[in-house]
Structures are given as C-alpha cells and as structure tokens.
Design an enzyme around this catalytic site. Structure first.
Site, mmCIF file in Angstrom:
data_model
loop_
_atom_site.group_PDB
_atom_site.id
_atom_site.type_symbol
_atom_site.label_atom_id
_atom_site.label_comp_id
_atom_site.label_asym_id
_atom_site.label_seq_id
_atom_site.Cartn_x
_atom_site.Cartn_y
_atom_site.Cartn_z
ATOM 1 N N ASP A 71 0.870 -1.165 0.000
ATOM 2 C CA ASP A 71 0.000 0.000 0.000
ATOM 3 C C ASP A 71 0.913 1.223 0.000
ATOM 4 O OD1 ASP A 71 -1.695 2.110 0.468
ATOM 5 O OD2 ASP A 71 -2.774 1.161 2.117
ATOM 6 N N TYR A 166 -6.268 15.763 -9.995
ATOM 7 C CA TYR A 166 -5.572 15.082 -11.088
ATOM 8 C C TYR A 166 -4.456 15.971 -11.638
ATOM 9 C CZ TYR A 166 -4.884 12.691 -15.577
ATOM 10 O OH TYR A 166 -4.344 12.041 -16.658
ATOM 11 N N LYS A 170 -0.276 15.293 -11.727
ATOM 12 C CA LYS A 170 0.523 15.212 -12.956
ATOM 13 C C LYS A 170 1.577 16.308 -13.015
ATOM 14 C CE LYS A 170 -1.746 11.632 -14.263
ATOM 15 N NZ LYS A 170 -1.165 10.302 -13.989
ATOM 16 N N THR A 203 -6.832 0.643 -21.294
ATOM 17 C CA THR A 203 -6.996 -0.083 -20.038
ATOM 18 C C THR A 203 -8.461 -0.447 -19.859
ATOM 19 O OG1 THR A 203 -7.400 1.952 -18.789
ATOM 20 C CG2 THR A 203 -5.102 1.233 -19.001
#
Length: 290
Positions: A71, A166, A170, A203
């Site tokens: 984890d 997000y 990035k 994916t």
C-alpha cells in the site's frame, strides 16, 4: 545498450492498467520486475487484475515477475519493499512510479467541490508516494552509479483535465523529476529522473468509459496506446547512452517512441499530444537556489 545481464525494476501500482503493461513490457526484455499493488485476489478492486497475475505475465513474457503487496500510502510498507528488493537483488536499476489513487468520480460531471473529498487521495498516493519511493531508491542508485526513475504522467499537467487533484498530481510528478535530476547531477551520479506523458491507454477503465459514453470518449479509439507501449519506451530510454541529457525532462511518450523507433501493436505509431491537443510540457528554468 546497458551491459547488465539482470536489470532489476520496480513498477508500482501494477495490478492493472499502465503499471501492468509497463511491467510486462520490461519482462519481455528480460528484466526482474517487482510488481506492487494492493490487489491480491479477484474482488479486491472493482476492475480485474492482481499483482500475482501481473507477476505471472511478466515471467511468461521472458522476465522474472515478483509480486509484493504494498500500500503506497503506508511508508513503512514501501520501505519494506525496498529492503526486500535490495536484500534479494542487491540493486535496483529502474523505478517506475505509477501508483495512484484513482476513483471513478474523477471523470464524473461537476466542479471539484461537488465531487467527493477522497479525490485528493491522488495527491497522497500519486504525488507523495512517488517522492517516497524515489527517496528510498535514490541511495542505492547513487551508490551503484546507475539508475532510472520514471514518473508516469499525462498532458493534464499542462491543461485542465478532470479537476485540480488530477492536475496537481501530474504537474507535481513532472516537477519531481526535474528537481530530482538537479540533485543527481549535484551528486555527480549517473542516475536519471524523467516524467513521461503517456497517451490515452487501452486499459479496462478507459475502455469501459468509452463504451459507457461513446459520444464523449469515442474519439479516443483512434489514438489510444497499449499499456505495454510505455514499458518498451522506458526500456529504450534506459539503454540510451545519452540518457543523462534527458534527465529532468518531461517527455511525451509518443515522441520518445518515434525517437527510438518503438512502435505499438501492429507497427502503429501513437500520436503526440503536441499534435492532437496542441500542448507540450512546461519548460523549467535552470536557476538553482540552495
């Protein structure tokens, strides 16, 4: 080409998606790949894939896959991972920081305050976890005077995409790579750090999004990359004798593929964000303040 016979790689967040593809690709080049993630059995995640399945696929591809449940929100577990790798292999050559907390709500309609607060986990398991893993890898890489740290990123670092959590992740990993490279150069170590903008990936998650909302995401069908593509690009980068010249840069994976003549399935060359989105990575200034 790198002369080592046994290249040892760690790919985080490799139960599925980009991490799985990168791990399998590195395995196809004969690497020993430590596959990390939390999914150990079917049902541990809404999407299919486990660390054991990926490790088996790495071995089947020609490498040696080793699954380690980890984890990446737990620093002690990450330290135990690196202790295990160094005890078993004595080195670590490639670290791919791909682990991230990605939730379905990320792509749902609404402004950031209208979505669950848990989306901020992407900064914890994504940005912070990349720092921690790199911090643990760096001493070994500097001591062996060889290594490559890769952050998996995307064009959302430079334009709005799915909200600030997000985007911060990035943009943050791009800056991590730049600053880490400055420190590696200061230490006169032949260790490189880069961030790679991957394209839209084929994916299970994205394919499901395209199927559910074809009018919104259908255009991606003609541009998506296989998850393995980035792994082959990373291998070519690792073996580039001029790797140090790229250290610290944020690189568009599709452009690296063109540089190294790496193609995707069927000999296809994925398009660059520079062409499809008219965006490119931010250029950082050379000023150093210590």
């Amino acid at each position: 080409m790198n002369s080592q016979q046994n290249v040892v790689a760690i790919v985080t967040g490799a139960s599925r998606g980009a991490g799985r593809g990168i791990a399998i690709a590195l395995g196809s080049h004969g690497c020993t790949v430590y596959v990390t993630g939390r999914s150990e059995k079917a049902g541990d995640h809404a999407l299919p894939g486990t660390i054991y399945e990926t490790a088996e696929a790495v071995t089947k591809a020609g490498g040696k896959g080793i699954a380690v449940r980890c984890d990446h929100a737990d620093d002690a577990q990450v330290k135990a991972l690196f202790d295990q790798v160094l005890a078993e292999q004595g080195r670590v050559d490639i670290l791919v920081n791909n682990a991230a907390a990605v939730y379905d709500e990320l792509s749902m309609p609404g402004n950031f305050w209208e979505k669950p607060l848990k989306l901020v986990d992407m900064i914890e398991v994504g940005l912070r976890s990349s720092y921690v893993a790199s911090w643990l890898a760096a001493p070994a890489m500097v001591a062996q005077d060889n290594g490559l740290i890769v952050m998996t990123s995307a064009s959302g670092a430079a334009h709005y995409s799915m909200g600030p959590a997000y985007g911060a992740h990035k943009a943050g990993v791009d800056k991590l790579a730049f600053d880490m490279a400055v420190d590696f150069r200061d230490a006169k170590a032949s260790v490189a750090a880069v961030s790679i903008w991957m394209g839209a990936l084929a994916t299970d998650r994205l394919l499901g999004m395209i199927e559910a909302e074809p009018e919104k995401y259908g255009y991606l069908r003609d541009t998506i990359e296989t998850p393995e593509y980035t792994g082959h690009v990373i291998w070519a980068l690792f073996n580039d004798p001029t790797l140090q010249e790229r250290s610290g840069q944020t690189l568009i994976g599709a452009e690296l593929g063109r540089d190294y003549d790496v193609t995707d399935v069927g000999g296809r060359q994925p398009p660059s964000y520079r062409d499809t989105h008219k965006v490119m990575p931010h250029q950082h200034y050379p000023l150093v303040i210590r």
